[in-house]
Design a protein around this motif. Structure first.
Motif, PDB file in Angstrom:
ATOM      1  N   ASN A  17       0.863  -1.189   0.000  1.00 40.46           N
ATOM      2  CA  ASN A  17       0.000   0.000   0.000  1.00 40.46           C
ATOM      3  C   ASN A  17       0.895   1.233   0.000  1.00 40.46           C
ATOM      4  N   SER A  74       0.957  -6.018  -5.862  1.00 43.06           N
ATOM      5  CA  SER A  74      -0.419  -5.539  -5.888  1.00 43.06           C
ATOM      6  C   SER A  74      -0.583  -4.496  -4.799  1.00 43.06           C
ATOM      7  N   THR A  75      -0.869  -3.261  -5.215  1.00 42.63           N
ATOM      8  CA  THR A  75      -1.032  -2.208  -4.204  1.00 42.63           C
ATOM      9  C   THR A  75      -2.513  -1.929  -3.965  1.00 42.63           C
ATOM     10  N   VAL A 120      -5.022   3.484  -5.658  1.00 43.27           N
ATOM     11  CA  VAL A 120      -5.028   3.834  -7.086  1.00 43.27           C
ATOM     12  C   VAL A 120      -3.666   4.424  -7.466  1.00 43.27           C
ATOM     13  N   TYR A 152       0.353   4.879  -7.508  1.00 40.44           N
ATOM     14  CA  TYR A 152       1.444   3.886  -7.431  1.00 40.44           C
ATOM     15  C   TYR A 152       2.808   4.574  -7.518  1.00 40.44           C
ATOM     16  N   HIS A 207      -3.193  -2.237  -9.339  1.00 39.48           N
ATOM     17  CA  HIS A 207      -3.680  -1.198  -8.416  1.00 39.48           C
ATOM     18  C   HIS A 207      -5.200  -1.235  -8.359  1.00 39.48           C
ATOM     19  N   THR A 208      -5.812  -0.312  -7.595  1.00 36.95           N
ATOM     20  CA  THR A 208      -7.259  -0.422  -7.338  1.00 36.95           C
ATOM     21  C   THR A 208      -8.041   0.852  -7.715  1.00 36.95           C
ATOM     22  N   ALA A 223      -7.369  -5.778  -4.676  1.00 37.17           N
ATOM     23  CA  ALA A 223      -5.914  -6.001  -4.650  1.00 37.17           C
ATOM     24  C   ALA A 223      -5.613  -7.504  -4.545  1.00 37.17           C
ATOM     25  N   VAL A 266      -1.161  -1.764 -13.827  1.00 34.40           N
ATOM     26  CA  VAL A 266      -0.536  -0.475 -14.130  1.00 34.40           C
ATOM     27  C   VAL A 266       0.221  -0.640 -15.433  1.00 34.40           C
TER      28      VAL A 266
END
Ligand SMILES: NC(=O)c1ccc[n+]([C@@H]2O[C@H](COP(=O)([O-])OP(=O)(O)OC[C@H]3O[C@@H](n4cnc5c(N)ncnc54)[C@H](O)[C@@H]3O)[C@@H](O)[C@H]2O)c1
Ligand SMILES: O=C(O)[C@H](O)CO
Length: 318
Positions: A51, A71-72, A75, A77, A94-95, A300, A317
């Motif tokens: 994160n 995986s973060t 949104v 990065y 990302h999310t 994520a 991404v």
């Protein structure tokens, strides 16, 4: 396969990971996995669940011997060295989207709190300094029918524009390029940055952190703003020259600021910007609504699992 999760998450948000992989999760609430431990754990990890509190830089990635997916739960990065990840063949997820409305809500809450001096009011009561109702006591800026200028009219920026329309505000925006479809749909007017700064009563920064946006709000930009204007930043602290913002707030160049993000996080309580009366600050909680954080964690997890199973990520991404 082994995955490393750098923060404590509820099991129901990461069920599919717990069922499938060897999971090393940092168990301390509200604190990231210490760097030293992360450097150790990353060595034999296939997947990393991270994160915005972690720095996924070249040094860390040099310790990753078999990492396939990062995986973060965010949104943004900008804390991940994408170039280094690409060189090592690591995909990054990302999310976006699931946090848009919660972050737009928080941005608008900060706008209202800053314009109408809500936190100052609460402090006065708590300090027993409220003497009486008085005609110009704690007067702030009107919101209804004012002009809002949004820098970075993407997903969250549009969410803020929709909220602003509910307050009959005129919406100006500045982006890397003009989008006439968005203008028609949202009744927003494109402006060059200088014009937006000069015309807006509320300037809201929602562009990502990139080389182009680094300290994009500096002395020259604050000088262009109205003395009655309010500046809101819910993007990234690195997009703002904090010394210039301090000067603008301290000298009355602008009326107030509302900040959810800082150049260095967590900001220390002795930072001089926190001594100012006309600044409202929050600890990077733009997306911190329970349903939203659960959706971010689930997305994520899905990104991580898809990457490890060789499927396309839901949001990779580029
Ligand atoms: N405070 C929080 O908790 C929180 C929560 C979510 C997102 N964010 C931040 O908000 C940012 C925006 O999120 P989003 O989902 O709306 O992203 P997005 O990609 O949908 O929107 C960003 C917009 O900024 C524009 N932009 C890029 N460079 C620009 C520049 N130099 N000048 C002007 N505009 C530029 C893009 O064209 C895009 O329209 C994230 O990158 C993140 O840093 C913060
Ligand atoms: O980029 C993001 O998503 C935020 O900073 C955390 O929600």
């Amino acid at each position: 396969m082994k995955i490393v999760i750098t923060c404590k998450l509820p099991n129901e948000a990461i069920e599919s990971l717990l069922e499938t992989y060897e999971v090393v999760m940092w168990e301390v609430e509200n604190e990231p996995m210490p760097r030293k431990r992360l450097l150790e754990e990353i060595q034999d990890a296939d997947g990393l669940f991270t994160n915005v509190a972690d720095q996924i830089d070249k040094d860390l990635l040099a310790h990753a011997n078999c990492l396939k997916v990062i995986s973060t739960m965010a949104v943004g990065y900008d804390n991940i060295d994408l170039e280094e990840a690409r060189k090592k063949g690591i995909v990054v997820g990302h999310t976006p989207g699931v946090l848009t409305e919660a972050t737009a809500d928080l941005t608008f809450a900060l706008l209202m709190a800053s314009g109408r001096r809500l936190v100052e009011g609460m402090d006065i009561i708590r300090q027993n300094k409220w003497k009486s109702w008085a005609p110009f006591f704690l007067t702030g800026q009107e919101i209804n029918r004012k002009t809002i200028g949004i820098i970075g009219l993407g997903r969250i920026g549009l969410g803020v524009a929709r909220r602003a329309k509910g307050f009959s505000m005129e919406v100006l925006y500045h982006n890397r390029s003009r989008n006439e479809e968005v203008e028609k749909e949202h009744d927003a007017k494109y402006c060059e940055l200088d014009e937006l700064l000069e015309r807006s009563d509320y300037v809201v920064l929602l562009a990502p952190s990139t080389k182009d946006t680094y300290k994009m709000m500096g002395r020259d930009q604050f000088i262009r703003m109205k003395n009655s204007a309010v500046f809101i930043n819910t993007s990234r602290g690195t997009n703002v020259d904090e010394d210039a913002l301090y000067e603008a707030l301290n000298s009355g160049e602008i009326f107030a600021a509302g900040l959810d993000v800082f150049d260095s996080e967590p900001i220390h309580s002795n930072h001089r910007i926190l001594q100012l009366r006309n600044v409202t600050v929050l600890p990077h909680i733009g997306s911190a609504a329970i349903e939203t954080r659960m959706a971010m964690a689930r997305l994520a997890s899905e990104n991580l699992r898809n990457g490890l199973e060789g499927r396309p990520l839901v949001h990779q991404v580029k």
